[in-house]
Design a protein around this motif. Structure first.
Motif, PDB file in Angstrom:
ATOM      1  N   LEU A 169      40.222  50.723  50.596  1.00  0.00           N
ATOM      2  CA  LEU A 169      41.728  50.199  49.965  1.00  0.00           C
ATOM      3  C   LEU A 169      42.695  51.157  51.116  1.00  0.00           C
ATOM      4  O   LEU A 169      43.219  50.441  52.349  1.00  0.00           O
ATOM      5  CB  LEU A 169      42.159  49.579  49.085  1.00  0.00           C
ATOM      6  CG  LEU A 169      41.617  48.485  48.173  1.00  0.00           C
ATOM      7  CD1 LEU A 169      41.409  48.442  46.274  1.00  0.00           C
ATOM      8  CD2 LEU A 169      41.643  46.883  49.190  1.00  0.00           C
ATOM      9  N   THR A 175      45.524  41.691  38.308  1.00  0.00           N
ATOM     10  CA  THR A 175      45.198  42.758  39.663  1.00  0.00           C
ATOM     11  C   THR A 175      44.554  44.550  38.448  1.00  0.00           C
ATOM     12  O   THR A 175      45.503  44.665  38.349  1.00  0.00           O
ATOM     13  CB  THR A 175      45.674  43.312  40.838  1.00  0.00           C
ATOM     14  OG1 THR A 175      44.228  44.291  41.453  1.00  0.00           O
ATOM     15  CG2 THR A 175      47.008  43.968  40.825  1.00  0.00           C
ATOM     16  N   GLU A 209      35.559  43.133  43.666  1.00  0.00           N
ATOM     17  CA  GLU A 209      34.787  43.083  42.581  1.00  0.00           C
ATOM     18  C   GLU A 209      34.198  41.113  43.237  1.00  0.00           C
ATOM     19  O   GLU A 209      33.901  40.700  41.990  1.00  0.00           O
ATOM     20  CB  GLU A 209      35.229  42.431  41.022  1.00  0.00           C
ATOM     21  CG  GLU A 209      36.500  43.511  40.760  1.00  0.00           C
ATOM     22  CD  GLU A 209      37.760  43.036  39.841  1.00  0.00           C
ATOM     23  OE1 GLU A 209      37.740  41.497  39.122  1.00  0.00           O
ATOM     24  OE2 GLU A 209      38.616  43.932  39.329  1.00  0.00           O
TER      25      GLU A 209
END
Ligand SMILES: *Cc1c(COP(=O)(O)O)cnc(C)c1O
Length: 387
Positions: A63, A84, A175
């Protein structure tokens, strides 16, 4: 009563993991150079139907790197959902940018598309080819779309808005390995996508991450930045600040062996979800996971919602009782904008996030769960519900 504890989500190591790791140890290729890194990248790329992918040390590193490649600078802003895991928000802060917390929808538990649209239409304007937040006069550079729990967000309208406002899309698919949006794997819709191979995810490498990108040059840049930005390795020339984010061969060996079993894992996750759905569908006081028609979920973690009026305290007690009965249930993540490091940042019409947090419970969903484990979880939930 000492029953075995049923964990939330643990890996299943039944394939070629031992064999491949032994190969690393026997050959001495244990570090971040070695054949399994490339093979793991190829396996993930093939599964996702993309040309290439870059393996990195964690999903968070993926990320961080994706934000750098998207050109997010210090002092700029990035839109992110309020519900989140903390990792994408931390990554936004690593580059010195500020998160703008957007509400999530009841339909997908991901970014609320209507609110995203009204925020952009009312609060933002495009000057040249840059989106500005009229409240702060700062540039908004990107949206981090987080797909949670094995569900997915409604990508078409998000993509449309992003184009209209010159925003980059980074998909946090940590995920979401195996989740499809309208028939295509998530992580491949944005300019960049990030996956995680942490121990609790659908596929694990012990730890690890993967970057995918629409543009080949972005992936090449990802490979460069995550290997210390080496321009001339013999002369140690580095023309940019780089990162040591590469995955080791040992981790990639585990990851590859796990990717080989992905179809089995997904099948098992689906059986678990179907069993929970069947068991809870007629129970008053339980709402099942949403099933948006655009999404083929993987049910990484199967989650239920308690009745609407439940308080956080009651939900905590519910989970505590399940834990006492040996059922490793967990809550959703604490709403990020309420946590100390992030209280200073902008929020937009957050309404659905809080009730989801208050009512949500993740149930044990490990691939290796036996029928008797599932029966025990269901029995415990029913017991606690009556209590
Ligand atoms: C696990 C996770 C991450 C981070 O992955 P790591 O590999 O643990 O760094 C990022 N985003 C979400 C939504 C996650 O669940």
């Amino acid at each position: 009563m000492t029953q075995q504890y049923i964990p939330l989500s643990i890996p299943q190591i039944n394939g070629n993991e031992w064999k491949y790791v032994k190969e690393c140890l026997d050959t001495g290729w244990v570090s971040s150079v070695g054949p399994f890194v490339g093979r793991f990248e190829e396996a993930v790329a093939a599964y996702l139907g993309v040309e290439d992918a870059v393996a990195v040390s964690t999903g968070t590193a993926a990320l961080h790197t994706a934000l750098l490649i998207a050109g997010v600078n210090a002092g700029e802003e990035v839109i992110v959902p309020a519900l989140t895991f903390v990792a994408p928000v931390n990554a936004i802060c690593y580059v010195g940018a500020s998160p703008i917390f957007m509400d999530v929808s009841e339909q997908s538990w991901g970014l609320d598309v209507e609110k995203l649209a009204s925020f952009l239409n009312e609060n933002c304007e495009v000057r040249g080819e840059t989106c500005f937040n009229k409240n702060t006069n700062k540039k908004i550079r990107a949206i981090v779309v987080v797909h949670i729990l094995g569900l997915c967000c409604n990508m078409d309208p998000i993509t449309h808005l992003a184009k209209q406002y010159y925003l980059k899309i980074i998909e946090d698919a940590a995920e979401g390995m195996g989740v499809c949006y309208k028939g295509k794997p998530i992580g491949t819709f944005g300019d960049l996508g990030a996956f995680s191979f942490n121990g609790n995810k659908v596929v694990t490498a012990g730890g690890g991450g993967m970057i995918v990108a629409k543009k080949e040059k972005d992936l090449a840049y990802a490979r460069y930045l995550t290997t210390q930005a080496k321009d001339d390795p013999l002369e140690y020339i580095h023309n940019e600040i780089g990162y040591n984010y590469r995955l080791t061969n040992i981790q990639a060996a585990v990851g590859l062996a796990q990717m080989e079993q992905l179809q089995n894992f997904l099948q098992k996750k689906k059986q678990i979800a179907l069993y929970y759905e069947e068991s809870f569908k007629n129970l008053e006081g339980i709402t099942l996971m949403p099933m948006p028609d655009f999404c083929k979920p993987t049910y990484w973690l199967y989650a239920i919602l308690l009745r609407k009026q439940v308080t956080v305290q009651e939900r905590k007690m519910f989970i505590q009782k399940l834990n006492e009965e040996g059922v490793g249930a967990r809550s959703f993540w604490h709403p990020i904008y309420k946590l100390t490091p992030f209280q200073q940042f902008e929020t937009y019409k957050i309404e659905n996030t809080m009730p989801l947090y208050e009512r949500g419970i993740c149930l044990p969903s490990s691939v290796g769960m036996k029928m008797e484990d599932l029966e025990r979880v269901v029995r415990s939930v029913k017991n606690v519900l009556l209590y």
